[in-house]
Design an enzyme around this catalytic site. Structure first.
Site, short mmCIF file in Angstrom:
data_model
loop_
_atom_site.label_atom_id
_atom_site.label_comp_id
_atom_site.label_asym_id
_atom_site.label_seq_id
_atom_site.Cartn_x
_atom_site.Cartn_y
_atom_site.Cartn_z
N SER A 1 0.84 -1.19 0.00
CA SER A 1 0.00 0.00 0.00
C SER A 1 0.88 1.25 0.00
O SER A 1 1.62 1.50 0.97
CB SER A 1 -0.89 0.04 1.25
OG SER A 1 -1.35 1.36 1.46
N HIS B 1 -1.18 -1.48 -4.20
CA HIS B 1 -2.43 -1.07 -3.56
C HIS B 1 -2.46 0.44 -3.41
O HIS B 1 -1.53 1.03 -2.84
CB HIS B 1 -2.53 -1.75 -2.19
CG HIS B 1 -3.86 -1.61 -1.54
ND1 HIS B 1 -4.96 -2.35 -1.91
CD2 HIS B 1 -4.27 -0.80 -0.53
CE1 HIS B 1 -6.00 -2.01 -1.13
NE2 HIS B 1 -5.60 -1.09 -0.29
N ASP C 1 -4.48 3.60 -2.12
CA ASP C 1 -5.53 3.96 -1.16
C ASP C 1 -6.07 5.36 -1.38
O ASP C 1 -5.43 6.34 -1.02
CB ASP C 1 -4.97 3.87 0.27
CG ASP C 1 -4.90 2.46 0.77
OD1 ASP C 1 -3.86 2.08 1.33
OD2 ASP C 1 -5.90 1.73 0.59
N MET D 1 -8.61 8.26 -0.42
CA MET D 1 -9.44 8.66 0.72
C MET D 1 -9.98 10.07 0.49
O MET D 1 -9.25 10.97 0.08
CB MET D 1 -8.59 8.65 2.00
CG MET D 1 -8.00 7.30 2.30
SD MET D 1 -7.00 7.36 3.81
CE MET D 1 -6.42 5.68 3.85
N HIS E 1 -8.17 1.12 -4.21
CA HIS E 1 -9.10 0.96 -3.09
C HIS E 1 -9.77 2.31 -2.83
O HIS E 1 -9.14 3.22 -2.28
CB HIS E 1 -8.29 0.49 -1.87
CG HIS E 1 -9.11 0.33 -0.62
ND1 HIS E 1 -8.50 0.21 0.61
CD2 HIS E 1 -10.45 0.29 -0.40
CE1 HIS E 1 -9.45 0.08 1.55
NE2 HIS E 1 -10.63 0.13 0.95
N MET F 1 -11.86 4.59 -0.86
CA MET F 1 -12.53 4.86 0.41
C MET F 1 -13.20 6.23 0.26
O MET F 1 -12.77 7.23 0.85
CB MET F 1 -11.50 4.85 1.56
CG MET F 1 -11.02 3.44 1.87
SD MET F 1 -9.51 3.38 2.85
CE MET F 1 -8.31 3.54 1.54
N MET G 1 -11.48 -5.51 5.41
CA MET G 1 -10.65 -4.55 6.17
C MET G 1 -10.35 -5.13 7.55
O MET G 1 -11.28 -5.45 8.30
CB MET G 1 -11.39 -3.22 6.30
CG MET G 1 -11.54 -2.44 5.02
SD MET G 1 -10.01 -2.19 4.15
CE MET G 1 -9.14 -1.14 5.33
N ASP H 1 -6.53 -6.22 4.39
CA ASP H 1 -5.90 -4.91 4.34
C ASP H 1 -5.88 -4.26 5.72
O ASP H 1 -6.92 -3.91 6.26
CB ASP H 1 -6.75 -4.06 3.38
CG ASP H 1 -6.21 -2.69 3.14
OD1 ASP H 1 -6.85 -1.93 2.41
OD2 ASP H 1 -5.14 -2.36 3.68
C1 DX5 Z 1 -6.23 1.89 5.49
C2 DX5 Z 1 -5.78 1.41 4.11
C3 DX5 Z 1 -4.75 0.33 4.22
C4 DX5 Z 1 -3.48 0.80 4.92
C5 DX5 Z 1 -2.63 -0.40 5.27
O1 DX5 Z 1 -7.41 2.62 5.35
O2 DX5 Z 1 -6.87 0.89 3.39
O3 DX5 Z 1 -4.40 -0.12 2.89
O4 DX5 Z 1 -2.77 1.67 4.09
O5 DX5 Z 1 -1.56 0.08 6.01
P1 DX5 Z 1 -0.83 -0.83 7.10
O6 DX5 Z 1 -0.36 -2.05 6.36
O7 DX5 Z 1 0.28 0.05 7.58
O8 DX5 Z 1 -1.85 -1.15 8.16
ZN ZN Z 2 -6.40 -0.09 1.39
#
Ligand code: DX5
Ligand code: ZN
Length: 219
Positions: free
Chosen positions: A8, A33, A35, A37, A66, A68, A137, A175
């Site tokens: 990620s 990955h 992320d 947000m 991903h 969010m 998650m 994740d």
């Molecule tokens: C959190 C993300 C994850 C996060 C994982 O909302 O969806 O992908 O970046 O990070 P670690 O592996 O550090 O928990």
């Molecule tokens: Zn993620």
């Protein structure tokens, strides 16, 4: 099923993002990955289409996006244009999950559906045969570096049993809070795509990725 690592980039050093992505790829991580947000569905704001577009061509990794974000159907075309291969939406963020899945497929991407820790895995039953990857998650979405929620393992087991019962072999991606020390538990539960942010990007990226790849390949 092939077991894959999906670093990620939320935890990467953005001053040298391209270089760090290349290191994860050269050491065997097949997915990347990404992320996204929006500060609404989750408290944080991360990055979006321009960053995804800018890293196209850095590696040949599968772009595992991903979302969010609230009402993610609004961004299907834009993330297709920016280079997404998998586009994962949150069940909790969609007014009409069917419409979102149909649009993702219409743009030729693979569809992912993610559920937060509090969402029961049974809520995925109506769409079990329409999704290429389910994302469980194992932390509350919004931040890297959180502790793995152990109850996630039962959800993974239940989902894998639900898929097996119907002869479906979708990916189960997990994740949040995954390290060399607990990744075997996640694999034992039935996951085959492992997301890791802090465990990859904090310290030596090459060694961290190699450590995961050794475990995944030996599994
Ligand atoms: C959190 C993300 C994850 C996060 C994982 O909302 O969806 O992908 O970046 O990070 P670690 O592996 O550090 O928990
Ligand atoms: Zn993620």
């Amino acid at each position: 099923m092939k077991r894959m690592l999906a670093p990620s980039i939320l935890s990467a050093d953005f001053k040298v993002l391209g270089e760090q992505i290349r290191t994860t790829s050269e050491n065997g991580a097949e997915y990347l990955h990404f992320d996204v947000m929006d500060g609404m569905f989750v408290p944080s704001i991360s990055f979006g289409m321009p960053v995804l577009k800018s890293i196209q061509g850095v590696s040949s990794q599968v772009m595992d996006v991903h979302l969010m974000v609230m009402d993610p159907i609004r961004y299907v075309e834009a993330f297709h244009e920016a280079g997404a291969d998998f586009l994962t939406v949150h069940l909790e963020a969609c007014e009409d999950i069917q419409a979102a899945l149909d649009k993702i497929h219409a743009y030729g991407m693979k569809a992912g559906v993610s559920i937060k820790p509090a969402t029961p895995v049974e809520s995925l039953l109506p769409i079990l045969d329409q999704v290429e990857m389910f994302l469980i998650m194992s932390v509350e979405p919004g931040f890297g570096g959180q502790a793995f929620i152990p109850e996630s393992l039962d959800k993974i087991k239940t989902l894998r049993a639900m898929l097996d019962e119907k002869g479906l072999n979708a990916n189960i991606e997990v994740d949040g809070g995954i390290y060399h020390s607990n990744v075997k538990d996640v694999l034992d539960a039935g996951a085959n795509v492992i997301v890791a942010g802090s465990a990859v990007f904090k310290g030596s990226i090459g060694e961290n990725v190699n450590g995961f790849m050794e475990i995944l390949r030996a599994y």
